[in-house]
Write an enzyme that holds these catalytic residues in place. Structure first.
Site: not given
Length: 157
Positions: A80, A82, A137
Site C-alpha cells: 500500500d 504506507l 539491530e
C-alpha cells in the site's frame, strides 16, 4: 519497535541471556517496569502540525506481524506504500480495560492510550534517547525518520 520493549532488548546483559535464555528479557522487563519513565517527544508528519506527548512503546511496520508472530500493525499491507505506526501512549489514569478495548479499535480518533496511523513518512523526536530495535539491530536516537520506498524491492516467486 521503540520504547520500553526495545530498551529491555538492548539493556539485558549478555551473560544473563546466556544463562536464562528468553527468561532474561522477562526478568529485565519486571525490574525496569518499577522505574518505567515514558519518552517525551513529538511526532512530525509532513504537512501536519506536530503532535506532542509521551509514549511507552511504539511499533512501525509494513507487515501485520513482528518477530515471534505478534500482530503489531493489524491494518498493514506490504503493497500500500504506507508504514503503519502504533504507539502506546503514556496518559494519566491508566485503565487496563480501556486499553484492551482500544486495541480492538486501533484507529479510533477518540482512543486515549492507542495511537495508530498509516503514513508514507514521519519523524519521531524525543527529549532523551529512545531505544529502537531496527529489524534486530539496537540503536538509541533522539530523532529518527521512517519512510517507505514503494515498489523498491523486487521479489520473485
Amino acid at each position: 519497535s521503540g520504547g520500553f520493549g526495545a530498551e529491555i532488548t538492548a539493556t539485558t546483559p549478555v551473560d544473563l541471556k546466556k544463562k536464562l535464555g528468553g527468561t532474561a528479557y522477562t526478568l529485565m522487563g519486571v525490574v525496569k517496569a518499577f522505574n518505567l519513565e515514558p519518552y517525551e517527544g513529538r511526532l512530525l508528519v509532513p504537512g501536519e502540525e506536530p503532535l506532542e506527548g509521551a509514549m511507552l512503546f511504539m511499533a512501525v511496520g509494513n507487515s501485520r506481524l513482528a518477530g515471534g508472530g505478534f500482530e503489531v500493525a493489524p491494518k498493514a499491507r506490504l503493497d500500500d506504500g504506507l508504514l503503519d505506526l502504533a504507539i502506546l501512549r503514556h496518559q494519566p489514569g491508566f485503565e487496563p480495560g480501556r486499553l484492551l478495548a482500544e486495541l480492538k479499535t486501533i484507529d479510533d480518533p477518540d482512543n486515549k492510550f492507542v495511537y495508530y496511523r498509516q503514513l508514507p513518512e514521519f519523524t519521531l523526536e524525543a527529549q532523551k534517547g529512545v531505544h529502537y530495535n531496527l529489524d534486530g539491530e539496537p540503536t538509541q536516537e533522539t530523532k529518527i525518520t521512517f519512510s517507505v520506498l514503494p515498489k523498491h524491492l523486487k521479489v520473485a516467486f
